[in-house]
Every structure is written in C-alpha cells, then in structure tokens.
Enzyme design. Structure first.
Site, mmCIF file in Angstrom:
data_model
loop_
_atom_site.group_PDB
_atom_site.id
_atom_site.type_symbol
_atom_site.label_atom_id
_atom_site.label_comp_id
_atom_site.label_asym_id
_atom_site.label_seq_id
_atom_site.Cartn_x
_atom_site.Cartn_y
_atom_site.Cartn_z
ATOM 1 N N SER A 114 0.811 -1.229 0.000
ATOM 2 C CA SER A 114 0.000 0.000 0.000
ATOM 3 C C SER A 114 0.842 1.275 0.000
ATOM 4 O O SER A 114 0.354 2.337 -0.371
ATOM 5 C CB SER A 114 -0.929 0.009 1.215
ATOM 6 O OG SER A 114 -0.184 0.056 2.411
ATOM 7 N N TYR A 118 15.695 -4.547 15.011
ATOM 8 C CA TYR A 118 15.359 -4.457 13.580
ATOM 9 C C TYR A 118 16.406 -5.225 12.758
ATOM 10 O O TYR A 118 16.062 -6.016 11.875
ATOM 11 C CB TYR A 118 15.315 -2.988 13.171
ATOM 12 C CG TYR A 118 14.987 -2.747 11.712
ATOM 13 C CD1 TYR A 118 13.670 -2.799 11.258
ATOM 14 C CD2 TYR A 118 16.001 -2.459 10.801
ATOM 15 C CE1 TYR A 118 13.378 -2.569 9.915
ATOM 16 C CE2 TYR A 118 15.718 -2.229 9.460
ATOM 17 C CZ TYR A 118 14.410 -2.286 9.023
ATOM 18 O OH TYR A 118 14.121 -2.065 7.689
ATOM 19 N N ALA A 150 6.115 -5.856 3.828
ATOM 20 C CA ALA A 150 5.547 -5.307 5.071
ATOM 21 C C ALA A 150 6.657 -5.258 6.121
ATOM 22 O O ALA A 150 7.378 -6.232 6.308
ATOM 23 C CB ALA A 150 4.396 -6.182 5.559
ATOM 24 N N THR A 189 10.939 6.781 1.954
ATOM 25 C CA THR A 189 9.576 6.283 2.226
ATOM 26 C C THR A 189 9.143 6.872 3.572
ATOM 27 O O THR A 189 9.916 7.562 4.246
ATOM 28 C CB THR A 189 9.514 4.739 2.342
ATOM 29 O OG1 THR A 189 10.192 4.342 3.540
ATOM 30 C CG2 THR A 189 10.121 4.044 1.148
HETATM 31 P P1 NAP Z 1 6.579 2.013 4.660
HETATM 32 O O1 NAP Z 1 6.540 3.045 3.616
HETATM 33 O O2 NAP Z 1 6.395 2.378 6.093
HETATM 34 O O3 NAP Z 1 5.507 0.882 4.255
HETATM 35 C C1 NAP Z 1 5.339 -0.247 5.072
HETATM 36 C C2 NAP Z 1 4.258 -1.121 4.478
HETATM 37 O O4 NAP Z 1 4.120 -2.280 5.309
HETATM 38 C C3 NAP Z 1 2.904 -0.435 4.451
HETATM 39 O O5 NAP Z 1 2.178 -0.902 3.327
HETATM 40 C C4 NAP Z 1 2.248 -0.928 5.735
HETATM 41 O O6 NAP Z 1 0.843 -0.834 5.656
HETATM 42 C C5 NAP Z 1 2.751 -2.391 5.742
HETATM 43 N N1 NAP Z 1 2.749 -3.018 7.059
HETATM 44 C C6 NAP Z 1 3.397 -2.621 8.190
HETATM 45 N N2 NAP Z 1 3.141 -3.455 9.200
HETATM 46 C C7 NAP Z 1 2.305 -4.416 8.707
HETATM 47 C C8 NAP Z 1 1.667 -5.553 9.266
HETATM 48 N N3 NAP Z 1 1.829 -5.898 10.566
HETATM 49 N N4 NAP Z 1 0.887 -6.318 8.480
HETATM 50 C C9 NAP Z 1 0.702 -5.992 7.164
HETATM 51 N N5 NAP Z 1 1.287 -4.932 6.583
HETATM 52 C C10 NAP Z 1 2.062 -4.147 7.344
HETATM 53 O O7 NAP Z 1 7.961 1.221 4.642
HETATM 54 P P2 NAP Z 1 9.012 0.949 3.469
HETATM 55 O O8 NAP Z 1 10.156 1.839 3.691
HETATM 56 O O9 NAP Z 1 8.362 0.884 2.147
HETATM 57 O O10 NAP Z 1 9.488 -0.516 3.891
HETATM 58 C C11 NAP Z 1 9.177 -1.686 3.146
HETATM 59 C C12 NAP Z 1 10.138 -2.784 3.586
HETATM 60 O O11 NAP Z 1 11.465 -2.387 3.248
HETATM 61 C C13 NAP Z 1 10.133 -3.025 5.094
HETATM 62 O O12 NAP Z 1 10.283 -4.400 5.352
HETATM 63 C C14 NAP Z 1 11.360 -2.283 5.574
HETATM 64 O O13 NAP Z 1 11.866 -2.844 6.756
HETATM 65 C C15 NAP Z 1 12.278 -2.479 4.397
HETATM 66 N N6 NAP Z 1 13.373 -1.510 4.298
HETATM 67 C C16 NAP Z 1 13.087 -0.174 4.141
HETATM 68 C C17 NAP Z 1 14.151 0.724 4.035
HETATM 69 C C18 NAP Z 1 13.953 2.203 3.835
HETATM 70 O O14 NAP Z 1 14.952 2.947 3.871
HETATM 71 N N7 NAP Z 1 12.743 2.687 3.606
HETATM 72 C C19 NAP Z 1 15.474 0.251 4.110
HETATM 73 C C20 NAP Z 1 15.695 -1.104 4.270
HETATM 74 C C21 NAP Z 1 14.637 -1.967 4.360
HETATM 75 P P3 NAP Z 1 -0.071 -0.701 7.004
HETATM 76 O O15 NAP Z 1 0.632 0.251 7.913
HETATM 77 O O16 NAP Z 1 -1.404 -0.231 6.520
HETATM 78 O O17 NAP Z 1 -0.152 -2.087 7.553
#
Ligand code: NAP
Length: 237
Positions: free
Chosen positions: A11, A148, A84, A183
């Site tokens: 989402s 984390y 997620a 993000t």
């Molecule tokens: P984001 O923009 O905060 O999006 C997180 C997504 O996960 C949202 O769709 C959220 O929707 C969903 N979510 C969270 N908790 C959930 C749950 N318990 N059940 C189902 N859905 C859930 O984060 P993002 O940065 O895109 O991160 C995506 C992935 O990449 C994550 O695993 C994160 O750890 C990883 N990551 C991100 C970065 C970065 O710099 N952004 C770096 C390394 C890794 P709802 O809140 O509606 O559930």
C-alpha cells in the site's frame, strides 16, 4: 496461467512501487496491508482488476484467510513479495520487550507465515517465486537498530534455508536488502547527515528497489540470493 502476485506491504513505500511496476508488466496484484482504505487506494491507482486486502502479517489466521480470499478473487498466488515491515529504533537498553516482539513478529514471523501459505499453493502449481525485503542492517548491523537488524538478518537465514528446501519444487526464494530509501519509514531521519556516508551521495527511491525485486522475481536461475540496493553504503559501513 495467470501471474498472480501478493504484495504484503503493497500500500505504501517500496511495496507500492513494486506493485506499480508489476501492474505495468501484466501481473494481477493483491495489495495487502493493515489499513484497508490505503490498500484500496493503492490498488485502484494501479488501474486494471487488482484488489486490496486487509491483513496483519503477524497474525497467522489473518494470513491464512487472506490467501484464501486472494485465491477466491484473483486466482492462486504464484508470486509473493514481502515488503511489510516496521521499525522501532532505539538503543537496546531502552527498547522494551513489546517493541522487540512487534518488530520480530512483523518483519520476521510475518514473512515466515506468508511464505508458508504461499509455498503450499506454489507446490500445487509446480513452481513459484518469492522475494523478501530485508535490509542492509540485517547484513551489517546498525547501532540503534539491534532488534530491527536481527529481524532482517533472520530473514536472510530463513530465506536461504527455504530456498534450499523448495528448490526441487521449482520455487525460488530471494532477498533484496535496501539501504536508505525515501519512504514513510525514513522521513524523520537526518538525511543531510546520513547521505554523506553513502558513496552515491543520496537516498534511493522506491522504484529503484522495485526494479531489483522484480528482477529477482523473474530470474529463473537465481535462488537463495541477497541483492543489496544501497548506493554503495555496504562498502563503507
Ligand atoms: P513504509 O513506507 O512504512 O511501508 C510499510 C508497508 O508495510 C505499508 O504498506 C504498511 O501498511 C505495511 N505493514 C506494516 N506493518 C504491517 C503488518 N503488521 N501487516 C501488514 N502490513 C504491514 O515502509 P518501506 O520503507 O516501504 O518498507 C518496506 C520494507 O522495506 C520493510 O520491510 C522495511 O523494513 C524495508 N526496508 C526499508 C528501508 C527504507 O529505507 N525505507 C530500508 C531497508 C529496508 P499498514 O501500515 O497499513 O499495515
């Protein structure tokens, strides 16, 4: 056979960018997140007959019923993306047990549960492809992100073990490990300071991670791989 992909965390952020790219490539998508309204808006924004589902990945019964609903409405899942994730950054001595459990349940247990459900249906279809979104912190560790980092490091071990377990069933399992990406998760970070450490000199964009995710999803001879997408950060930390 239809290409049906469940994108958990589709989402917002990285998952949403993955869904946008896959929609353009002709996949039928299930956009899964806890907030159904946001997931619905994301699915509608893709055009076509993509659907949104509400599910907390940390809850096994919700994951099971979500896969049943996806199968009923879109067809059997043969592609899975686990994007997620949450963070509760803090020094270990200041991290309470609830925040530890929450991160482990969402980032690690959640992916285990969705992979378990997906592998069952992929075995029946004689193949499938999974990409789990990890993090560079899972490989290198990061101060202030012990739990984390553990959740993301655990995801690598899990994914590589599962890759071995299901390879004979023609199911592939890979990991994309991003660095700092623009993000909601990173919006409160001190970007000006942090980007000085990144060899390419900037945070990445969700679409740049999405291309790596889709590359692994569609690479028939790659499994058990961890693809780092971090602007070179791993070279210096
Ligand atoms: P984001 O923009 O905060 O999006 C997180 C997504 O996960 C949202 O769709 C959220 O929707 C969903 N979510 C969270 N908790 C959930 C749950 N318990 N059940 C189902 N859905 C859930 O984060 P993002 O940065 O895109 O991160 C995506 C992935 O990449 C994550 O695993 C994160 O750890 C990883 N990551 C991100 C970065 C970065 O710099 N952004 C770096 C390394 C890794 P709802 O809140 O509606 O559930």
């Amino acid at each position: 056979m239809d290409k049906v992909c469940a994108v958990f965390g589709g989402s917002r952020g990285i998952g949403r960018a993955v869904a946008q790219l896959m929609a353009r490539k002709g996949y039928r998508l299930a956009i899964v997140a806890r907030d159904l309204d946001v997931a619905k808006a994301a699915a509608a924004g893709l055009g076509g007959d993509h659907l949104a589902f509400s599910c907390d990945v940390a809850k096994e019964h919700e994951v099971q019923s979500t896969f049943e609903e996806i199968e009923k409405n879109l067809g059997r899942v043969n592609f899975l993306v686990n994007a997620a994730g949450i963070n509760r950054d803090n020094l270990l001595v200041r991290t309470n047990t609830e925040d530890m459990i929450c991160q482990l349940h969402t980032n690690l247990l959640g992916s285990m549960l969705t992979c378990k459900a997906a592998v069952r249906t992929m075995i029946q279809q004689h193949g499938g492809s999974i990409v789990n979104v990890g993090s560079i912190t899972g490989l290198k560790g990061n101060s202030g992100q012990t739990v984390y980092s553990a959740s993301k490091g655990g995801l690598v071990g899990f994914s590589r073990a599962l890759a071995k377990e299901v390879a004979r069933k023609k199911i592939r399992v890979n990991v994309v490990a991003p660095g700092f990406i623009h993000t909601d998760m990173t919006k409160n970070l001190k970007e000006e300071h942090l980007k000085r450490n990144i060899p390419l000199g900037r945070f990445g964009e969700p679409t740049e991670v999405a291309h790596a995710v889709v590359f692994l999803l569609e690479s028939p001879y790659i499994t058990g791989h961890v693809l780092v997408v971090d602007g070179g950060l791993q070279l210096v930390i």
